[in-house]
Design an enzyme around this catalytic site. Structure first.
Site, mmCIF file in Angstrom:
data_model
loop_
_atom_site.group_PDB
_atom_site.id
_atom_site.type_symbol
_atom_site.label_atom_id
_atom_site.label_comp_id
_atom_site.label_asym_id
_atom_site.label_seq_id
_atom_site.Cartn_x
_atom_site.Cartn_y
_atom_site.Cartn_z
ATOM 1 N N TYR A 24 0.842 -1.208 0.000
ATOM 2 C CA TYR A 24 0.000 0.000 0.000
ATOM 3 C C TYR A 24 0.876 1.257 0.000
ATOM 4 O O TYR A 24 0.669 2.165 -0.803
ATOM 5 C CB TYR A 24 -0.932 -0.030 1.212
ATOM 6 N N LYS A 63 1.050 4.233 -2.832
ATOM 7 C CA LYS A 63 0.583 5.585 -2.483
ATOM 8 C C LYS A 63 1.729 6.597 -2.554
ATOM 9 O O LYS A 63 1.514 7.753 -2.917
ATOM 10 C CB LYS A 63 -0.107 5.574 -1.126
#
Ligand SMILES: NC(=O)c1ccc[n+]([C@@H]2O[C@H](COP(=O)([O-])OP(=O)(O)OC[C@H]3O[C@@H](n4cnc5c(N)ncnc54)[C@H](O)[C@@H]3O)[C@@H](O)[C@H]2O)c1
Length: 284
Positions: free
Chosen positions: A155, A159
């Protein structure tokens, strides 16, 4: 972008969570809407904004596929003739130790959280440049794109990529004196359905029932953590208003969770001071 009435907004991941809230806020502001989502639940958002009086087009599509995002841009131009606001919002989460997470899950999260943005920019920026009218693009990243924590490598990586991608594209547009402005949205935890995102996997990234990873403690612990942090996150109701105010004020970085600022600051300070990241901050 200061005028919203009768302008055209395109939102990906509009079936749920932030995307559905952005669609409602855009409808409140009198915008015409083009909504995309992989989930046919998208109809629920479309029905809500129609009831609010908005003109709306929908497309069940997958942001991991360029052809689908291109079809979204074609639908926008065919139906409304222009595009003024693009919110690249669709996203998923994968947690777990980097070396255990299956490569298929890495491909899925990169396809959605990184390629989803690349596809949006490739399909829509040339149209916006040709229009030469005030436009805005919001890429939905996360505060996870500004700091790092353990067991969230997939993640964080996507991001951080989302933040870097948006900064670089924005510089290029500035260098051209383009009328396209950009923002990167970096919220902390908010109550959405993100923790159940396995149900939005495209067929080619489906969970392989033969892969023992999905029976492992790592996978189960990741799911449990995701359920906890999302369900105890900030209520969603103020999010869309914050983002639309930022669009109006041409604010690039949109942060909604000030409690993370010291952690972001510490990371930057460590880099500048030549200090190593120290796991003990997570035990405080
Ligand atoms: N909820 C949070 O705490 C939080 C925090 C920071 C950032 N974000 C980001 O916000 C964005 C929206 O997430 P959310 O929290 O509203 O989650 P959500 O699961 O409630 O909504 C995401 C929507 O994206 C759609 N989607 C998923 N994969 C897709 C694909 N391949 N193609 C098209 N649509 C797809 C889903 O069907 C769903 O409707 C994501 O990028 C997420 O990473 C969320």
């Amino acid at each position: 972008m200061r005028e919203f009435k009768n302008k055209v907004a395109v939102i990906t991941g509009a079936g749920n969570g932030f995307g559905a809230e952005f669609a409602k806020e855009a409808a409140r502001k009198g915008m015409k809407l083009v909504l995309g989502d992989i989930d046919a639940d998208l109809k629920r958002t479309a029905d809500t904004v129609k009831e609010m009086g908005a003109e709306v087009e929908t497309l069940v599509m997958d942001v991991t596929k360029y052809e689908d995002v291109e079809n979204l841009s074609k639908l926008t131009i065919d139906k409304f003739g222009s595009v003024d606001l693009l919110i690249n919002n669709a996203g998923v989460v994968v947690s777990g130790p980097a070396w255990e997470v299956p490569l298929r899950d890495w491909d899925w999260i990169f396809g959605t959280n990184v390629y989803g943005l690349i596809h949006g920019v490739k399909a829509f920026v040339p149209i916006m440049l040709k229009q030469d009218t005030p436009c805005h693009i919001v890429n939905v990243a996360s505060v996870a794109g500004l700091l790092t924590t353990p067991s969230m490598a997939a993640y964080h990586t996507t991001k951080h990529a989302a933040v870097a991608f948006t900064e670089s594209v924005n510089y290029s547009l500035q260098a051209m004196n383009s009328k396209i402005k950009m923002s990167v949205f970096c919220p902390g935890f908010v109550q959405t359905d993100l923790d159940n995102c396995d149900r939005h996997r495209p067929e080619r990234f489906a969970i392989d029932p033969k892969d023992p990873y999905y029976e492992s403690e790592s996978y189960k612990a990741g799911l449990e953590r995701a359920h906890f942090v999302i369900k105890t996150g900030m209520p969603i109701h103020s999010i869309a208003m914050s983002v639309f105010t930022a669009i109006e004020e041409e604010q690039f970085y949109i942060l909604t969770h000030p409690q993370y600022l010291p952690v972001i600051g510490l990371r930057v300070k460590n880099i500048l001071d030549g200090k190593n990241p120290d796991y003990s901050i997570f035990n405080k």
